[in-house]
Each structure stands twice: as structure tokens, then as C-alpha cells.
Scaffold this motif. Structure first.
Motif, PDB file in Angstrom:
ATOM      1  N   THR A 124       8.318   9.560  -7.387  1.00  0.00           N
ATOM      2  CA  THR A 124       8.577  10.793  -6.650  1.00  0.00           C
ATOM      3  C   THR A 124       8.513  10.507  -5.157  1.00  0.00           C
ATOM      4  O   THR A 124       7.992   9.482  -4.728  1.00  0.00           O
ATOM      5  CB  THR A 124       7.546  11.875  -7.001  1.00  0.00           C
ATOM      6  OG1 THR A 124       6.228  11.396  -6.678  1.00  0.00           O
ATOM      7  CG2 THR A 124       7.607  12.256  -8.475  1.00  0.00           C
ATOM      8  N   ALA A 125       9.054  11.417  -4.401  1.00  0.00           N
ATOM      9  CA  ALA A 125       9.002  11.339  -2.933  1.00  0.00           C
ATOM     10  C   ALA A 125       9.059  12.761  -2.395  1.00  0.00           C
ATOM     11  O   ALA A 125       9.677  13.639  -3.016  1.00  0.00           O
ATOM     12  CB  ALA A 125      10.171  10.508  -2.384  1.00  0.00           C
ATOM     13  N   PRO A 126       8.397  13.042  -1.284  1.00  0.00           N
ATOM     14  CA  PRO A 126       7.618  12.112  -0.467  1.00  0.00           C
ATOM     15  C   PRO A 126       6.188  11.949  -0.976  1.00  0.00           C
ATOM     16  O   PRO A 126       5.657  12.817  -1.645  1.00  0.00           O
ATOM     17  CB  PRO A 126       7.641  12.772   0.901  1.00  0.00           C
ATOM     18  CG  PRO A 126       7.685  14.245   0.580  1.00  0.00           C
ATOM     19  CD  PRO A 126       8.528  14.361  -0.658  1.00  0.00           C
ATOM     20  N   VAL A 127       5.597  10.816  -0.618  1.00  0.00           N
ATOM     21  CA  VAL A 127       4.198  10.514  -0.931  1.00  0.00           C
ATOM     22  C   VAL A 127       3.567   9.903   0.312  1.00  0.00           C
ATOM     23  O   VAL A 127       4.172   9.028   0.947  1.00  0.00           O
ATOM     24  CB  VAL A 127       4.077   9.538  -2.124  1.00  0.00           C
ATOM     25  CG1 VAL A 127       2.616   9.152  -2.336  1.00  0.00           C
ATOM     26  CG2 VAL A 127       4.655  10.149  -3.383  1.00  0.00           C
ATOM     27  N   ILE A 128       2.380  10.353   0.667  1.00  0.00           N
ATOM     28  CA  ILE A 128       1.630   9.770   1.775  1.00  0.00           C
ATOM     29  C   ILE A 128       0.367   9.138   1.201  1.00  0.00           C
ATOM     30  O   ILE A 128      -0.423   9.812   0.547  1.00  0.00           O
ATOM     31  CB  ILE A 128       1.261  10.819   2.840  1.00  0.00           C
ATOM     32  CG1 ILE A 128       2.546  11.405   3.463  1.00  0.00           C
ATOM     33  CG2 ILE A 128       0.389  10.215   3.927  1.00  0.00           C
ATOM     34  CD1 ILE A 128       2.269  12.454   4.521  1.00  0.00           C
ATOM     35  N   MET A 129       0.216   7.834   1.440  1.00  0.00           N
ATOM     36  CA  MET A 129      -0.913   7.090   0.878  1.00  0.00           C
ATOM     37  C   MET A 129      -1.714   6.422   1.984  1.00  0.00           C
ATOM     38  O   MET A 129      -1.171   6.053   3.025  1.00  0.00           O
ATOM     39  CB  MET A 129      -0.416   6.025  -0.111  1.00  0.00           C
ATOM     40  CG  MET A 129       0.170   6.571  -1.387  1.00  0.00           C
ATOM     41  SD  MET A 129       0.613   5.252  -2.552  1.00  0.00           S
ATOM     42  CE  MET A 129      -0.994   4.508  -2.865  1.00  0.00           C
ATOM     43  N   HIS A 130      -2.998   6.286   1.723  1.00  0.00           N
ATOM     44  CA  HIS A 130      -3.903   5.583   2.632  1.00  0.00           C
ATOM     45  C   HIS A 130      -4.302   4.262   1.993  1.00  0.00           C
ATOM     46  O   HIS A 130      -4.803   4.233   0.865  1.00  0.00           O
ATOM     47  CB  HIS A 130      -5.154   6.436   2.893  1.00  0.00           C
ATOM     48  CG  HIS A 130      -6.271   5.666   3.526  1.00  0.00           C
ATOM     49  ND1 HIS A 130      -7.513   5.543   2.930  1.00  0.00           N
ATOM     50  CD2 HIS A 130      -6.333   4.958   4.680  1.00  0.00           C
ATOM     51  CE1 HIS A 130      -8.296   4.818   3.694  1.00  0.00           C
ATOM     52  NE2 HIS A 130      -7.609   4.445   4.765  1.00  0.00           N
ATOM     53  N   PHE A 131      -4.070   3.169   2.704  1.00  0.00           N
ATOM     54  CA  PHE A 131      -4.475   1.846   2.253  1.00  0.00           C
ATOM     55  C   PHE A 131      -5.695   1.430   3.084  1.00  0.00           C
ATOM     56  O   PHE A 131      -5.561   1.128   4.278  1.00  0.00           O
ATOM     57  CB  PHE A 131      -3.331   0.843   2.413  1.00  0.00           C
ATOM     58  CG  PHE A 131      -2.170   1.113   1.501  1.00  0.00           C
ATOM     59  CD1 PHE A 131      -2.090   0.503   0.266  1.00  0.00           C
ATOM     60  CD2 PHE A 131      -1.176   1.996   1.885  1.00  0.00           C
ATOM     61  CE1 PHE A 131      -1.024   0.753  -0.583  1.00  0.00           C
ATOM     62  CE2 PHE A 131      -0.109   2.261   1.047  1.00  0.00           C
ATOM     63  CZ  PHE A 131      -0.028   1.638  -0.198  1.00  0.00           C
ATOM     64  N   PRO A 132      -6.884   1.455   2.498  1.00  0.00           N
ATOM     65  CA  PRO A 132      -8.099   1.193   3.276  1.00  0.00           C
ATOM     66  C   PRO A 132      -8.186  -0.258   3.719  1.00  0.00           C
ATOM     67  O   PRO A 132      -7.481  -1.135   3.214  1.00  0.00           O
ATOM     68  CB  PRO A 132      -9.220   1.550   2.289  1.00  0.00           C
ATOM     69  CG  PRO A 132      -8.609   1.361   0.943  1.00  0.00           C
ATOM     70  CD  PRO A 132      -7.165   1.719   1.076  1.00  0.00           C
ATOM     71  N   ALA A 133      -9.093  -0.494   4.660  1.00  0.00           N
ATOM     72  CA  ALA A 133      -9.268  -1.852   5.180  1.00  0.00           C
ATOM     73  C   ALA A 133      -9.810  -2.793   4.114  1.00  0.00           C
ATOM     74  O   ALA A 133      -9.497  -3.984   4.111  1.00  0.00           O
ATOM     75  CB  ALA A 133     -10.195  -1.823   6.392  1.00  0.00           C
ATOM     76  N   LYS A 134     -10.620  -2.265   3.204  1.00  0.00           N
ATOM     77  CA  LYS A 134     -11.178  -3.075   2.141  1.00  0.00           C
ATOM     78  C   LYS A 134     -10.956  -2.374   0.810  1.00  0.00           C
ATOM     79  O   LYS A 134     -11.100  -1.166   0.696  1.00  0.00           O
ATOM     80  CB  LYS A 134     -12.673  -3.299   2.362  1.00  0.00           C
ATOM     81  CG  LYS A 134     -13.000  -4.094   3.629  1.00  0.00           C
ATOM     82  CD  LYS A 134     -14.497  -4.292   3.769  1.00  0.00           C
ATOM     83  CE  LYS A 134     -14.828  -5.071   5.044  1.00  0.00           C
ATOM     84  NZ  LYS A 134     -16.288  -5.267   5.208  1.00  0.00           N
ATOM     85  N   GLY A 135     -10.586  -3.138  -0.184  1.00  0.00           N
ATOM     86  CA  GLY A 135     -10.395  -2.587  -1.507  1.00  0.00           C
ATOM     87  C   GLY A 135      -9.010  -1.999  -1.707  1.00  0.00           C
ATOM     88  O   GLY A 135      -8.170  -1.988  -0.809  1.00  0.00           O
ATOM     89  N   LYS A 136      -8.803  -1.504  -2.911  1.00  0.00           N
ATOM     90  CA  LYS A 136      -7.523  -0.916  -3.272  1.00  0.00           C
ATOM     91  C   LYS A 136      -7.562   0.608  -3.094  1.00  0.00           C
ATOM     92  O   LYS A 136      -8.627   1.209  -3.110  1.00  0.00           O
ATOM     93  CB  LYS A 136      -7.184  -1.258  -4.730  1.00  0.00           C
ATOM     94  CG  LYS A 136      -6.990  -2.741  -4.999  1.00  0.00           C
ATOM     95  CD  LYS A 136      -6.636  -2.986  -6.448  1.00  0.00           C
ATOM     96  CE  LYS A 136      -6.432  -4.462  -6.724  1.00  0.00           C
ATOM     97  NZ  LYS A 136      -6.071  -4.722  -8.148  1.00  0.00           N
ATOM     98  N   PRO A 137      -6.388   1.231  -2.928  1.00  0.00           N
ATOM     99  CA  PRO A 137      -6.357   2.697  -2.804  1.00  0.00           C
ATOM    100  C   PRO A 137      -6.885   3.381  -4.062  1.00  0.00           C
ATOM    101  O   PRO A 137      -6.618   2.950  -5.178  1.00  0.00           O
ATOM    102  CB  PRO A 137      -4.871   3.002  -2.581  1.00  0.00           C
ATOM    103  CG  PRO A 137      -4.281   1.727  -2.097  1.00  0.00           C
ATOM    104  CD  PRO A 137      -5.061   0.627  -2.763  1.00  0.00           C
ATOM    105  N   LYS A 138      -7.627   4.457  -3.856  1.00  0.00           N
ATOM    106  CA  LYS A 138      -8.152   5.268  -4.953  1.00  0.00           C
ATOM    107  C   LYS A 138      -7.265   6.507  -5.132  1.00  0.00           C
ATOM    108  O   LYS A 138      -6.393   6.766  -4.300  1.00  0.00           O
ATOM    109  CB  LYS A 138      -9.593   5.669  -4.649  1.00  0.00           C
ATOM    110  CG  LYS A 138     -10.526   4.473  -4.472  1.00  0.00           C
ATOM    111  CD  LYS A 138     -11.935   4.930  -4.109  1.00  0.00           C
ATOM    112  CE  LYS A 138     -12.856   3.725  -3.907  1.00  0.00           C
ATOM    113  NZ  LYS A 138     -14.221   4.139  -3.517  1.00  0.00           N
ATOM    114  N   PRO A 139      -7.452   7.267  -6.206  1.00  0.00           N
ATOM    115  CA  PRO A 139      -6.631   8.482  -6.377  1.00  0.00           C
ATOM    116  C   PRO A 139      -6.688   9.434  -5.186  1.00  0.00           C
ATOM    117  O   PRO A 139      -5.688  10.067  -4.847  1.00  0.00           O
ATOM    118  CB  PRO A 139      -7.215   9.117  -7.646  1.00  0.00           C
ATOM    119  CG  PRO A 139      -7.766   7.961  -8.421  1.00  0.00           C
ATOM    120  CD  PRO A 139      -8.283   6.994  -7.392  1.00  0.00           C
ATOM    121  N   ALA A 140      -7.863   9.520  -4.530  1.00  0.00           N
ATOM    122  CA  ALA A 140      -7.981  10.414  -3.372  1.00  0.00           C
ATOM    123  C   ALA A 140      -7.238   9.893  -2.156  1.00  0.00           C
ATOM    124  O   ALA A 140      -7.074  10.631  -1.178  1.00  0.00           O
ATOM    125  CB  ALA A 140      -9.461  10.614  -3.025  1.00  0.00           C
TER     126      ALA A 140
END
Length: 326
Positions: A124-140
Motif C-alpha cells: 500500500t501507499a503512502p506509508v511513513i516509516m521510522h528506521f531507528p539508529a539501532k535495531g529494526k523498525p517495530k510496528p509502532a
């Protein structure tokens, strides 16, 4: 014993060399991203850039990435609106005093990065995701537009919750509302001035009753919610357009218009039944022709109430799944 000591010293030297290389590589990556941001607030990402700057270590910064489909052939009506709000947040952060090289903004368009969509299993689109400095992205770390909204202020608040970076959104001044209100006020004042000797219409009860009904329809249909949350007009899926939001925590703009029209139809049906009974005072029909007219009005009013109230219940049932219907 000497051999173990030699291996231990080699391991320490290798680890120190790796740390130094990672530090140099990280500084290069941050400097490159800073140079990109100096030219544009949102960094366009292809597969190579995405792997290098977003996925691959070392990384001590957060990356906010918008996945979208801006091409007209994709028919994503909401993508342009969300991009405008997202760009507003990125520009506000870039030119603010709170700017830091610990946060960067990027965008992946489907036509230029479909392999990235497949990598992340996005359909789907659009999607806005946060990629943290450490670790993988979580559902939140994926923004929920239905709960948070799509305004720039909502995006900035969500980023603050994920990164602790506070972004104050600076919107360009928009005088269209003030101009429209001023023009409307001038027109109403001019109309009242030209009809200053004939203002009996201001005492017309039916006119004020109709105006009050329109105001009530606008309020109960969710227009204030639309102004606060800024939802899309409707949602387009692979199976076709969707006009009614399936969740009880969201709605579309077109959905509010539909609900207002259904409420209006129910009210019209009630008014017709009241008038067919002789109005509020309950006067009797003076002629057989008037009696037939009233019977016709009562039937039409009853049909309107039954049909459109049933449609209202259907909308409520689709949005409030699990309600004990029978």
C-alpha cells in the motif's frame, strides 16, 4: 601461553581497527547525508542508497522514509496530499534551530524503488516509516494515518514520539480563508443595505429552521473531525474505491457527506409525515383532494424514514463491527 597472548593482542588490534573504520565510514555517511539535506529536505532513495544509508550499519541516526506512488498512472489520490504535508515537516526541521544530523528524511517512489517495496513487503501507499539508529523498525514505527491524521502537525508529533526530536511546523501564510470571509461579509452587508427597507425575510421562521438543520447535519456528519484530522476524500484500493471507512476511529470526507445526506432524508421524511397529519396543530383536510395529497405525503415520508434510517444503521454496522445486531 605466549600464543594465546598473541591471539588476544591480535583480536584487540583487529577490533580497534574495525571500530576506527566504522567510525570513519559513519562520519562519511553522515557528511554525505548532510550534503544531500543541504540541497533538498527530502532525500530521494533508490535501492543502493536505501541499503547504504538506511539499512546498513554503522548508523547513529534515525531515518524517516515515506513510501509513496506519485505517478498519475498509480491513481493514488492521497499520495500528493500526504507528500505536501511530509515536505512541510522536512522543511520545518531543516530550517529550524533544532536541526541535527541525527535525523534525516527520505522518500521512495514505487516506480523508482519497487524492489524496496518488495523487500519490506509493502503493498500500500503512502506509508511513513521510522528506521531507528539501532535495531529494526517495530510496528509502532509505521505511522497510523487513521488514528493520527495526515496533517504536518500530526506527522511532527509522531516523529517526536519515535525520536524525541521536536519539530515545530511552520506553515506558509494562507490568506484565502480571511479573504473569503471578508468577501462574504461585504456581500451580506451590501445585500442588507440594498434591502434595508424590506427586511421581513429575517423574521421568516422557515428560513432559520432550514439553516439550523443544515448546521446540525454538518455537525453530526463529522465535518469538525474532518477539519481537525484532515482525512482523505476517499480511499482507492485494487478492488475499487472505498467511500466508508471500515473502522470506528476514522472516516473519509465523502463519508461525512453521505451521512449528512442520509440524515437529511430522514428529517425530510419526518417533516412530510408531520405535515400530512395536518402539521403541529393537527388541522383536518378541507377537501378530498387535499386528503389524497396528505396520504401521499405520509406514504412518501414513511418510505424515506424507513429506507434511509436503515441505510444509516447499515453504515453504523459496517463501522462498528461486533455490535449485537439481530
Amino acid at each position: 601461553m605466549k600464543f594465546k597472548l598473541f591471539l588476544f593482542v591480535c583480536a584487540i588490534l583487529t577490533y580497534s581497527k574495525t571500530l576506527a573504520q566504522n567510525r570513519v565510514k559513519l562520519e562519511e555517511k553522515v557528511q554525505q547525508l548532510t550534503d544531500f539535506t543541504a540541497k533538498t529536505s527530502i532525500i530521494p532513495l533508490n535501492l543502493n542508497r536505501f541499503k547504504e544509508y538506511v539499512k546498513s550499519p554503522p548508523r547513529d541516526y534515525s531515518f524517516i522514509v515515506m513510501f509513496t506512488a506519485m505517478a498519475p498512472s498509480r491513481r493514488c489520490a492521497i499520495c500528493q496530499h500526504v507528500y505536501d504535508e511530509y515536505l512541510l515537516v522536512a522543511n520545518s526541521f531543516r530550517f529550524s534551530q533544532s536541526y541535527t544530523n541525527k535525523l534525516f528524511f527520505g522518500m521512495v517512489d514505487f516506480d523508482e524503488g519497487s524492489d524496496i517495496f518488495q523487500m519490506l513487503r509493502l503493498n500500500t501507499a503512502p506509508v511513513i516509516m521510522h528506521f531507528p539508529a539501532k535495531g529494526k523498525p517495530k510496528p509502532a514505527d509505521s505511522m497510523d494515518f487513521e488514528r493520527a491524521g495526515i496533517h504536518a502537525e500530526a506527522i511532527g508529533k509522531w516523529i517526536n514520539d519515535r525520536t524525541d526530536v521536536q519539530i515545530r511546523v511552520f506553515r506558509p501564510p494562507n490568506y484565502s480563508g480571511a479573504v473569503a470571509f471578508t468577501l462574504l461579509f461585504v456581500l451580506v452587508a451590501a445585500f442588507l443595505y440594498l434591502r434595508r427597507n424590506n427586511l421581513e425575510f429575517l423574521y421568516n421562521k422557515q428560513m432559520w429552521a432550514v439553516a439550523a438543520l443544515f448546521f446540525c447535519f454538518a455537525m453530526v456528519s463529522g465535518q469538525m473531525w474532518n477539519q481537525i484530522r484532515g482525512p482523505p476524500f476517499y480511499h482507492r484500493t485494487k478492488s475499487g474505491p472505498v467511500y466508508i471507512n471500515s473502522g470506528s476511529h476514522g472516516q473519509f470526507v465523502l463519508e461525512s457527506y453521505i451521512v449528512a445526506a442520509l440524515n437529511a432524508a430522514v428529517v425530510v421524511g419526518m417533516i412530510l409525515m408531520i405535515e400530512s397529519a395536518g402539521g403541529v396543530k393537527g388541522t383536518e383536510a378541507k377537501s378530498p383532494q387535499e386528503g389524497k395529497k396528505r396520504r401521499f405525503q405520509s406514504v412518501v415520508g414513511l418510505v424515506l424514514v424507513c429506507v434511509f434510517f436503515s441505510l444509516l444503521l447499515s453504515v453504523f454496522r459496517s463501522k462498528t463491527q461486533g455490535y449485537p445486531y439481530r
